[in-house]
Design a protein around this motif. Structure first.
Motif, mmCIF file in Angstrom:
data_model
loop_
_atom_site.group_PDB
_atom_site.id
_atom_site.type_symbol
_atom_site.label_atom_id
_atom_site.label_comp_id
_atom_site.label_asym_id
_atom_site.label_seq_id
_atom_site.Cartn_x
_atom_site.Cartn_y
_atom_site.Cartn_z
ATOM 1 N N TYR A 160 -12.020 -88.039 30.689
ATOM 2 C CA TYR A 160 -10.987 -88.443 31.447
ATOM 3 C C TYR A 160 -9.546 -89.278 30.694
ATOM 4 N N LYS A 213 -6.371 -89.773 29.503
ATOM 5 C CA LYS A 213 -5.257 -88.972 30.039
ATOM 6 C C LYS A 213 -4.238 -89.347 28.275
ATOM 7 N N ASP A 218 -5.072 -77.536 27.033
ATOM 8 C CA ASP A 218 -4.128 -78.497 27.180
ATOM 9 C C ASP A 218 -3.428 -78.386 27.152
ATOM 10 N N TRP A 269 -2.856 -84.220 33.211
ATOM 11 C CA TRP A 269 -3.393 -84.810 33.539
ATOM 12 C C TRP A 269 -4.065 -83.618 35.172
ATOM 13 N N ARG A 290 -5.842 -80.891 33.974
ATOM 14 C CA ARG A 290 -6.995 -81.073 32.824
ATOM 15 C C ARG A 290 -8.160 -81.150 34.042
ATOM 16 N N TYR A 291 -8.117 -81.991 35.052
ATOM 17 C CA TYR A 291 -8.946 -82.637 36.133
ATOM 18 C C TYR A 291 -9.442 -81.085 36.740
#
Length: 236
Positions: free
Chosen positions: A12, A14, A45, A89, A92-93
């Motif tokens: 997590y 960032k 990413d 993000w 990525r999430y």
């Protein structure tokens, strides 16, 4: 010099600070990074590196011989620069959710029907897994996805920890992978979805299955003898 992989312990994260250790054309290597490199069926990413007010877009990330290279959109960074890395993000999430969903789906296919995986690919919009089913049994896949969604909705914890090679070899399902690793790898990163799956894995995952949402079945296709490709996405 190998790059410290910050995402291995904190999926997590960032933003992070790092020092530029090498520059080769449009490739920049840092002493540490939270950017996940292309590999394991997952995309890399993307995001940006900031040097003060200057911004350098990170287009793609690759790992070569232990060193992570960030492909940037323009030149300018030099060895010794202190930079702040900022991940995209949203991307990525979404990949984290897809990745954990894939692990759970594969685990259910295997435990209920003895299905083995022959390949997989995770992307932002949709993902797929190749399995050794004798025929493209849509009903079977729909039933497994429904059961997987039921378990995911229960909010199962996803734990990441490390085991020695010897300990990992004792766990059914990851013994084969452990044997395939180079002899000098004596510690494995384990991803465990409570009550669903446990395996050695180096990618990013969510902390709880409730974050995933629902797996949405998109279709199944024939990819050769005893090989079927299952397509899925997530909702929302």
């Amino acid at each position: 010099m190998e790059t410290e992989l910050l995402y291995m312990d904190d999926c997590y994260l960032k933003e992070f600070e790092a020092i530029v250790r090498a520059v080769e054309g449009d490739k920049v290597s840092l002493d540490r990074t939270a950017f996940y490199p292309l590999g394991g069926g997952l995309p890399s990413d993307s995001g940006k590196l900031l040097r003060g007010e200057e911004e350098f877009e990170v287009i793609e990330v690759r790992k070569e011989s232990g060193r992570v290279w960030h492909i940037v959109g323009r030149p300018g960074l030099i060895v010794g620069d202190v930079v702040r890395g900022i991940l995209d993000w949203d991307k990525r999430y979404r990949i984290m959710r897809m990745h954990t969903a894939l692990h759970a789906l594969i685990a259910l296919l295997n435990s209920k029907h003895g299905v083995l995986v022959t390949g997989n690919n995770v992307s932002y919009d949709r993902s797929r897994v190749d399995v050794n089913l004798e025929r493209p049994d849509r009903e079977l896949v729909e039933e497994v996805i429904a059961e997987t969604n039921r378990l995911l909705s229960e909010g199962r914890e996803v734990k990441i920890y490390y085991l020695s090679r010897e300990e990992a070899m004792k766990i059914p399902g990851i013994v084969k992978l452990a044997k395939a690793l180079p002899p000098d790898v004596d510690k494995l990163r384990i991803v465990e979805i409570e009550g669903i799956d446990i395996q050695a894995d180096g990618g990013p995952h969510v902390r709880n299955t409730r974050e995933i949402g629902e797996i949405v079945f998109l279709g199944i296709e024939n990819k050769g003898k005893n090989n079927r490709r299952i397509h899925f996405t997530l909702s929302p």
